[in-house]
Scaffold this motif. Structure first.
Motif, mmCIF file in Angstrom:
data_model
loop_
_atom_site.group_PDB
_atom_site.id
_atom_site.type_symbol
_atom_site.label_atom_id
_atom_site.label_comp_id
_atom_site.label_asym_id
_atom_site.label_seq_id
_atom_site.Cartn_x
_atom_site.Cartn_y
_atom_site.Cartn_z
ATOM 1 N N THR A 38 0.968 -1.105 -0.110
ATOM 2 C CA THR A 38 0.002 -0.180 0.117
ATOM 3 C C THR A 38 0.863 1.109 -0.154
ATOM 4 O O THR A 38 0.646 2.390 -0.936
ATOM 5 C CB THR A 38 -0.769 0.047 1.246
ATOM 6 N N LEU A 39 1.876 1.365 0.778
ATOM 7 C CA LEU A 39 2.926 2.620 1.022
ATOM 8 C C LEU A 39 3.430 2.695 -0.547
ATOM 9 O O LEU A 39 3.884 3.855 -0.863
ATOM 10 C CB LEU A 39 3.760 2.464 2.050
ATOM 11 N N THR A 40 4.103 1.598 -1.037
ATOM 12 C CA THR A 40 4.511 1.580 -2.364
ATOM 13 C C THR A 40 3.885 2.280 -3.288
ATOM 14 O O THR A 40 4.180 3.116 -4.094
ATOM 15 C CB THR A 40 5.194 0.263 -2.796
ATOM 16 N N LYS A 41 2.658 1.730 -3.576
ATOM 17 C CA LYS A 41 1.552 2.212 -4.342
ATOM 18 C C LYS A 41 1.041 3.648 -3.957
ATOM 19 O O LYS A 41 1.047 4.796 -4.995
ATOM 20 C CB LYS A 41 0.192 1.498 -4.351
ATOM 21 N N LEU A 42 1.131 3.866 -2.542
ATOM 22 C CA LEU A 42 0.624 5.562 -2.250
ATOM 23 C C LEU A 42 1.566 6.413 -2.983
ATOM 24 O O LEU A 42 1.541 7.459 -3.419
ATOM 25 C CB LEU A 42 0.395 5.504 -0.920
ATOM 26 N N ARG A 43 2.835 6.202 -2.706
ATOM 27 C CA ARG A 43 3.994 6.966 -2.876
ATOM 28 C C ARG A 43 4.063 7.431 -4.433
ATOM 29 O O ARG A 43 4.198 8.551 -5.003
ATOM 30 C CB ARG A 43 5.301 6.352 -2.448
ATOM 31 N N GLU A 44 3.729 6.081 -5.231
ATOM 32 C CA GLU A 44 3.971 6.395 -6.885
ATOM 33 C C GLU A 44 2.630 7.260 -7.091
ATOM 34 O O GLU A 44 2.804 8.216 -8.089
ATOM 35 C CB GLU A 44 3.687 4.990 -7.379
ATOM 36 N N ASP A 45 1.632 7.003 -6.675
ATOM 37 C CA ASP A 45 0.195 7.806 -6.962
ATOM 38 C C ASP A 45 0.531 9.356 -6.510
ATOM 39 O O ASP A 45 0.230 10.098 -7.241
ATOM 40 C CB ASP A 45 -0.924 7.264 -6.158
ATOM 41 N N VAL A 46 1.141 9.559 -5.345
ATOM 42 C CA VAL A 46 1.423 10.909 -4.823
ATOM 43 C C VAL A 46 2.138 11.433 -5.544
ATOM 44 O O VAL A 46 2.051 12.732 -6.061
ATOM 45 C CB VAL A 46 1.959 10.829 -3.334
ATOM 46 N N VAL A 47 3.376 11.091 -6.269
ATOM 47 C CA VAL A 47 4.520 11.545 -6.916
ATOM 48 C C VAL A 47 3.740 12.087 -8.276
ATOM 49 O O VAL A 47 3.868 12.947 -9.077
ATOM 50 C CB VAL A 47 5.643 10.717 -7.040
ATOM 51 N N CYS A 48 2.882 10.989 -8.834
ATOM 52 C CA CYS A 48 2.424 11.172 -10.268
ATOM 53 C C CYS A 48 1.145 12.083 -10.234
ATOM 54 O O CYS A 48 1.033 12.550 -11.538
ATOM 55 C CB CYS A 48 2.302 9.632 -11.153
ATOM 56 N N ASP A 49 0.348 11.922 -9.122
ATOM 57 C CA ASP A 49 -1.138 12.567 -9.282
ATOM 58 C C ASP A 49 -1.321 13.234 -7.894
ATOM 59 O O ASP A 49 -2.122 12.813 -7.081
ATOM 60 C CB ASP A 49 -1.985 11.321 -9.537
ATOM 61 N N PRO A 50 -0.451 14.240 -7.783
ATOM 62 C CA PRO A 50 -0.594 14.768 -6.321
ATOM 63 C C PRO A 50 -1.677 15.465 -6.095
ATOM 64 O O PRO A 50 -2.469 15.442 -4.778
ATOM 65 C CB PRO A 50 0.402 16.023 -6.374
ATOM 66 N N LEU A 51 -2.482 16.080 -7.043
ATOM 67 C CA LEU A 51 -3.964 16.738 -6.723
ATOM 68 C C LEU A 51 -4.927 15.803 -6.600
ATOM 69 O O LEU A 51 -6.091 16.261 -6.061
ATOM 70 C CB LEU A 51 -4.358 17.650 -8.141
ATOM 71 N N ALA A 52 -4.687 14.458 -6.581
ATOM 72 C CA ALA A 52 -5.725 13.485 -6.153
ATOM 73 C C ALA A 52 -5.506 13.326 -4.666
ATOM 74 O O ALA A 52 -6.530 12.672 -4.078
ATOM 75 C CB ALA A 52 -5.444 12.073 -6.902
ATOM 76 N N PHE A 53 -4.598 13.927 -4.043
ATOM 77 C CA PHE A 53 -4.543 13.959 -2.700
ATOM 78 C C PHE A 53 -4.660 15.452 -2.039
ATOM 79 O O PHE A 53 -3.942 15.556 -1.077
ATOM 80 C CB PHE A 53 -3.217 13.221 -2.186
ATOM 81 N N TRP A 54 -5.370 16.166 -2.613
ATOM 82 C CA TRP A 54 -5.519 17.498 -2.102
ATOM 83 C C TRP A 54 -7.081 17.741 -1.791
ATOM 84 O O TRP A 54 -7.844 17.558 -2.553
ATOM 85 C CB TRP A 54 -5.158 18.428 -3.183
ATOM 86 N N VAL A 55 -7.358 18.285 -0.584
ATOM 87 C CA VAL A 55 -8.720 18.466 -0.119
ATOM 88 C C VAL A 55 -8.900 19.982 -0.121
ATOM 89 O O VAL A 55 -8.463 20.756 0.891
ATOM 90 C CB VAL A 55 -8.908 18.006 1.222
ATOM 91 N N PRO A 56 -9.606 20.830 -0.933
ATOM 92 C CA PRO A 56 -9.777 22.229 -0.924
ATOM 93 C C PRO A 56 -10.586 22.643 0.335
ATOM 94 O O PRO A 56 -11.366 22.037 0.923
ATOM 95 C CB PRO A 56 -10.560 22.438 -2.111
ATOM 96 N N THR A 57 -10.410 23.802 0.948
ATOM 97 C CA THR A 57 -11.150 24.476 1.727
ATOM 98 C C THR A 57 -12.247 25.161 1.152
ATOM 99 O O THR A 57 -11.769 26.192 0.781
ATOM 100 C CB THR A 57 -10.080 25.021 2.852
ATOM 101 N N GLU A 58 -13.354 24.993 1.565
ATOM 102 C CA GLU A 58 -14.468 25.884 1.239
ATOM 103 C C GLU A 58 -14.253 27.184 1.598
ATOM 104 O O GLU A 58 -14.181 27.474 2.759
ATOM 105 C CB GLU A 58 -15.708 25.175 1.554
ATOM 106 N N GLY A 59 -14.519 27.946 0.693
ATOM 107 C CA GLY A 59 -14.452 29.523 1.149
ATOM 108 C C GLY A 59 -13.308 30.127 1.323
ATOM 109 O O GLY A 59 -12.851 31.293 1.736
#
Length: 424
Positions: A192-213
């Motif tokens: 899971t950690l190996t896959k998570l790091r690959e995903d974070v490096v390649c697709d960081p915005l998939a791990f971003w939570v905007p703050t409303e307002g």
């Protein structure tokens, strides 16, 4: 000021100069912001990374926006230069100069290439608004990606390092995949950690939570849900490994305590069996529960635990010891309950004997010890309680008759207390 053109009333020289000064300041501010965006670490990383998913899609759009933004800025700078050149022709601008400057400064005089082959016309103030809009959206994306890259990969790497240490420790105590659930958990966390790091490096915005307002650039936070879950899972495994290590350190002492508890349970059961024979011989008309023998399965499991210790199979010994310790305590409790249940009739007989002697002492204090009726009832109750086998129901009635007669002879002063004793 009476002369007008499509851009509105013609500006005078003072208005032109103030407008040029303001536009010059805006030019400097925009240029500074664009250069900062160009040099932003997040933008450079986005430009050089192999992106996937939502980040790839949004960066393609943003990259085109940044290119368009520089085109808008160049057009804005060119228009500003033209306006400054017109104003610099003469110290006192003519009406024709002012008309031209009014059109340039207030009218939609700037034409720039838009998306595709279309061109767009802006006033300088409209162009500034458009650049600010593009800059804000571009900066939001760059800041968000940079925030994720700054936060998550380093934390994942630290957790991965801790994971490796835990794996080495687990291996040393025999916790391996396929042989122990904790070993399987470590394998899953690693994947899971190996896959998570690959995903974070390649697709960081998939791990971003905007703050409303939020109006701040990149307002929001990195999404650490998966990371936090795996960190908790690793902590659970680490505690389990610690428990196995503790077993390795105190296994012998725990085995000795287990043998002692089971031995006490066996002795208590033996005592209960002996007491049962005594009760059956001394108490008549009483149902005495059967006392079972010690369960052989616990002794077998204890022998298995000792074998695990000899073979240093700590990962197997740990859960077995925990289970055995609970079962041994349960077995000791069962043995004690059996002894209590078996000896209950003897306890009842002892209570009746004590009550009879207590009333005898009471009547003696009141000078009634030689009363023939009391002596007769006392002797009858005593024979029943001190004979074998003793019928508890009959003996209890004999004790109650003695109490009642004693209460009658003692009179009103003793009657309430005697009645209280009869109910006990």
């Amino acid at each position: 000021m009476g002369v007008t053109d499509p851009a509105g009333p013609v500006m005078d020289r003072d208005e032109v100069d103030r407008a040029l000064a303001r536009l010059g300041q805006e030019h400097e501010a925009i240029e500074t912001s664009l250069l900062a965006l160009q040099d932003h670490a997040g933008r450079r990383l986005l430009e050089g990374a192999e992106l996937t998913g939502v980040t790839q899609e949004r960066w393609q759009t943003t990259e085109a926006q940044i290119t368009l933004l520089w085109g808008y800025f160049d057009a804005y700078a060119a228009a500003l230069r033209s306006a400054r050149a017109i104003r610099a022709r003469r110290r006192w601008s003519t009406r024709e100069d002012l008309v031209e400057l009014t059109e340039l400064l207030r009218g939609e005089s700037v034409t720039v290439a838009g998306n595709g082959t279309l061109s767009e016309s802006f006033s300088l103030s409209g162009l500034v608004d458009r650049m600010n809009e593009l800059y804000a959206t571009s900066l939001d994306l760059v800041v968000a990606a940079d925030a994720v890259w700054s936060a998550l990969p380093a934390r994942i790497d630290l957790l991965a390092a801790e994971l490796q240490r835990t794996r080495g420790l687990a291996h040393s105590v025999g916790v391996r995949p396929g042989e122990h659930p904790a070993g399987d958990d470590l394998e899953r966390i690693t994947r899971t950690l190996t896959k998570l790091r690959e995903d974070v490096v390649c697709d960081p915005l998939a791990f971003w939570v905007p703050t409303e307002g939020s109006s701040a650039p990149g307002g929001g936070r990195p999404d650490t849900t998966v990371y936090d879950r795996e960190a908790r899972a690793l902590e659970d495994v680490r505690r389990e490994i610690d428990a196995v290590l503790t077993v390795r350190q105190d296994a012998e002492a725990r085995l000795i305590r287990l043998r002692d508890v089971l031995s006490r349970a066996d002795r208590t059961l033996a005592e209960a069996r002996t007491a049962r024979g005594e009760v059956l011989a001394k108490i008549a008309a009483t149902e005495v529960p059967v006392v079972s023998g010690p369960p052989t399965v616990l002794q077998e499991q204890l022998a298995t635990a000792a074998e695990y210790r000899r073979q240093a199979q700590w990962h197997r010994l740990s859960p077995l010891l925990e289970s055995l310790e609970q079962k041994a305590e349960d077995e000791l409790l069962r043995a004690r309950e059996s002894l209590t249940a078996v000896t209950a009739p003897l306890a009842v007989r002892a209570e009746l004997r004590g009550r009879l002697d207590a009333y005898k002492a009471k009547v003696a204090r009141h000078g009634l010890a030689e009363d023939p009726f009391l002596v007769e009832r006392y002797d009858a109750a005593r024979r029943m309680l001190w004979s074998a086998p003793c019928d508890l129901r009959v003996a209890e009635q004999a004790v109650l008759r003695y109490q009642q007669l004693a209460a009658e002879l003692l009179g009103g002063a003793g009657a309430p207390e005697d009645r209280k004793g009869d109910q006990s």
